[in-house]
Design a protein around this motif. Structure first.
Motif, PDB file in Angstrom:
ATOM      1  N   THR A 170       0.851  -1.191   0.000  1.00 26.84           N
ATOM      2  CA  THR A 170       0.000   0.000   0.000  1.00 26.84           C
ATOM      3  C   THR A 170       0.887   1.242   0.000  1.00 26.84           C
ATOM      4  OG1 THR A 170      -0.053   0.270   2.397  1.00 26.84           O
ATOM      5  CG2 THR A 170      -1.652  -1.271   1.430  1.00 26.84           C
ATOM      6  N   MET A 171       0.268   2.394   0.025  1.00 27.59           N
ATOM      7  CA  MET A 171       1.020   3.643   0.133  1.00 27.59           C
ATOM      8  C   MET A 171       1.351   3.967   1.592  1.00 27.59           C
ATOM      9  SD  MET A 171      -0.949   5.928  -2.750  1.00 27.59           S
ATOM     10  CE  MET A 171      -0.194   7.427  -2.182  1.00 27.59           C
ATOM     11  N   GLY A 172       0.951   3.115   2.509  1.00 24.49           N
ATOM     12  CA  GLY A 172       1.288   3.302   3.914  1.00 24.49           C
ATOM     13  C   GLY A 172       0.340   4.184   4.691  1.00 24.49           C
ATOM     14  N   GLY A 173      -0.773   4.533   4.093  1.00 25.62           N
ATOM     15  CA  GLY A 173      -1.768   5.326   4.816  1.00 25.62           C
ATOM     16  C   GLY A 173      -1.474   6.807   4.853  1.00 25.62           C
ATOM     17  N   LYS A 174      -0.905   7.327   3.804  1.00 27.23           N
ATOM     18  CA  LYS A 174      -0.513   8.734   3.783  1.00 27.23           C
ATOM     19  C   LYS A 174      -1.683   9.697   3.679  1.00 27.23           C
ATOM     20  CE  LYS A 174       4.004   7.837   1.965  1.00 27.23           C
ATOM     21  NZ  LYS A 174       4.579   7.173   0.867  1.00 27.23           N
ATOM     22  N   VAL A 175      -2.824   9.218   3.162  1.00 28.41           N
ATOM     23  CA  VAL A 175      -3.918  10.148   2.924  1.00 28.41           C
ATOM     24  C   VAL A 175      -5.122   9.877   3.805  1.00 28.41           C
ATOM     25  CG1 VAL A 175      -5.470  11.113   1.179  1.00 28.41           C
ATOM     26  CG2 VAL A 175      -3.154  10.459   0.537  1.00 28.41           C
ATOM     27  N   TRP A 176      -5.725   8.702   3.718  1.00 28.35           N
ATOM     28  CA  TRP A 176      -7.015   8.465   4.351  1.00 28.35           C
ATOM     29  C   TRP A 176      -6.949   7.558   5.570  1.00 28.35           C
ATOM     30  CZ3 TRP A 176      -7.424   8.039  -1.275  1.00 28.35           C
ATOM     31  CH2 TRP A 176      -8.037   9.146  -1.840  1.00 28.35           C
ATOM     32  N   TRP A 177      -5.797   7.400   6.162  1.00 28.64           N
ATOM     33  CA  TRP A 177      -5.626   6.440   7.253  1.00 28.64           C
ATOM     34  C   TRP A 177      -5.001   7.092   8.476  1.00 28.64           C
ATOM     35  CZ3 TRP A 177      -7.476   1.545   6.561  1.00 28.64           C
ATOM     36  CH2 TRP A 177      -7.788   1.182   5.245  1.00 28.64           C
TER      37      TRP A 177
ATOM     38  N   TYR B 270       4.594  -4.014  12.866  1.00 36.90           N
ATOM     39  CA  TYR B 270       3.202  -4.090  12.410  1.00 36.90           C
ATOM     40  C   TYR B 270       2.375  -2.988  13.044  1.00 36.90           C
ATOM     41  CZ  TYR B 270       4.670  -8.682  10.865  1.00 36.90           C
ATOM     42  OH  TYR B 270       5.333  -9.706  10.251  1.00 36.90           O
ATOM     43  N   ARG B 271       1.387  -2.500  12.285  1.00 41.29           N
ATOM     44  CA  ARG B 271       0.514  -1.466  12.845  1.00 41.29           C
ATOM     45  C   ARG B 271      -0.907  -1.620  12.319  1.00 41.29           C
ATOM     46  NH1 ARG B 271       3.450   1.026   8.838  1.00 41.29           N
ATOM     47  NH2 ARG B 271       2.394   2.508   7.498  1.00 41.29           N
ATOM     48  N   ILE B 272      -1.833  -1.248  13.182  1.00 41.32           N
ATOM     49  CA  ILE B 272      -3.248  -1.196  12.791  1.00 41.32           C
ATOM     50  C   ILE B 272      -3.544   0.225  12.371  1.00 41.32           C
ATOM     51  CG2 ILE B 272      -5.639  -1.347  13.582  1.00 41.32           C
ATOM     52  CD1 ILE B 272      -4.745  -3.463  15.596  1.00 41.32           C
ATOM     53  N   GLN B 273      -4.224   0.351  11.237  1.00 41.71           N
ATOM     54  CA  GLN B 273      -4.680   1.648  10.772  1.00 41.71           C
ATOM     55  C   GLN B 273      -6.193   1.587  10.574  1.00 41.71           C
ATOM     56  OE1 GLN B 273      -2.431   2.382   7.140  1.00 41.71           O
ATOM     57  NE2 GLN B 273      -1.089   3.754   8.277  1.00 41.71           N
ATOM     58  N   GLN B 274      -6.832   2.755  10.723  1.00 40.03           N
ATOM     59  CA  GLN B 274      -8.261   2.868  10.459  1.00 40.03           C
ATOM     60  C   GLN B 274      -8.471   3.888   9.354  1.00 40.03           C
ATOM     61  OE1 GLN B 274     -10.806   4.422  13.605  1.00 40.03           O
ATOM     62  NE2 GLN B 274     -12.544   3.264  12.798  1.00 40.03           N
ATOM     63  N   ASN B 275      -9.334   3.535   8.391  1.00 47.46           N
ATOM     64  CA  ASN B 275      -9.669   4.443   7.315  1.00 47.46           C
ATOM     65  C   ASN B 275     -10.567   5.549   7.870  1.00 47.46           C
ATOM     66  OD1 ASN B 275     -11.487   5.405   4.973  1.00 47.46           O
ATOM     67  ND2 ASN B 275      -9.785   4.357   3.961  1.00 47.46           N
ATOM     68  N   LEU B 276     -10.229   6.793   7.584  1.00 45.96           N
ATOM     69  CA  LEU B 276     -10.956   7.940   8.128  1.00 45.96           C
ATOM     70  C   LEU B 276     -12.362   8.091   7.549  1.00 45.96           C
ATOM     71  CD1 LEU B 276      -8.010  10.498   8.068  1.00 45.96           C
ATOM     72  CD2 LEU B 276      -8.905   9.239  10.048  1.00 45.96           C
TER      73      LEU B 276
ATOM     74  N   ILE C  13      -4.142  -4.156   8.927  1.00 47.71           N
ATOM     75  CA  ILE C  13      -2.820  -4.327   9.533  1.00 47.71           C
ATOM     76  C   ILE C  13      -1.805  -4.208   8.414  1.00 47.71           C
ATOM     77  CG2 ILE C  13      -1.238  -5.875  10.731  1.00 47.71           C
ATOM     78  CD1 ILE C  13      -3.683  -7.262  11.959  1.00 47.71           C
ATOM     79  N   LEU C  14      -0.801  -3.363   8.615  1.00 50.25           N
ATOM     80  CA  LEU C  14       0.310  -3.229   7.676  1.00 50.25           C
ATOM     81  C   LEU C  14       1.579  -3.735   8.333  1.00 50.25           C
ATOM     82  CD1 LEU C  14      -0.193   0.364   6.175  1.00 50.25           C
ATOM     83  CD2 LEU C  14      -1.038  -1.814   5.304  1.00 50.25           C
TER      84      LEU C  14
END
Length: 147
Positions: free
Chosen positions: A94-101, A110-116, A123-124
């Protein structure tokens, strides 16, 4: 979000996606494999794309800015998350969550991200590859602990 909510959002955005691509109702109906009458009914809020039509719309128009703004990125991630409980694939980068995460929790690399926008979780790994995604935070936390 569930399948019904997902389809409802797409029903509401169908006309905007058609306009974004400068298609007539006739052309859009042809592309989606439906009659013009059905397309008009969906655009007026009297009918629905249904799950299959919604998936087709997202697949055909995957680069639509309207879809990306509606779902906070590529809608295919949400489709797979809704289609499979606790979706896991071949560790797609992925792009690593730079915009919507937003980062929610981490464990080592490892990290958990949530989409805004859609509010689903993923999990990435340390190389920004998607390990798992789900709307169920408890499931995602459990998967993080298992890694």
């Amino acid at each position: 979000m569930d399948r019904v909510g997902f389809v409802k959002k797409l029903d509401e955005k169908l006309k905007m996606i058609r306009t974004e691509n400068d298609y007539t109702q006739d052309k859009m109906a042809e592309i989606l494999g439906m009659s013009k009458k059905t397309l008009v009914q969906i655009e007026k809020g009297r009918s629905t794309l249904g799950w299959t039509g919604a998936v087709a719309l997202c697949t055909i128009f995957k680069d639509s800015e309207i879809l990306q703004m509606t779902f906070g990125g590529q809608p295919q991630d949400i489709i797979l998350t809704l289609a499979f409980n606790g979706y896991e694939n071949n560790y797609e980068k992925t792009m690593g969550g730079k915009v919507w995460w937003k980062d929610v929790e981490s464990k080592g690399v490892y990290r958990i991200q949530q989409n805004l926008i859609s509010q689903h979780y993923r999990i990435l790994d340390g190389e920004d590859r998607r390990i798992s995604s789900s709307f169920d935070y408890d499931y995602i936390r459990k998967r993080l602990q298992e890694i």
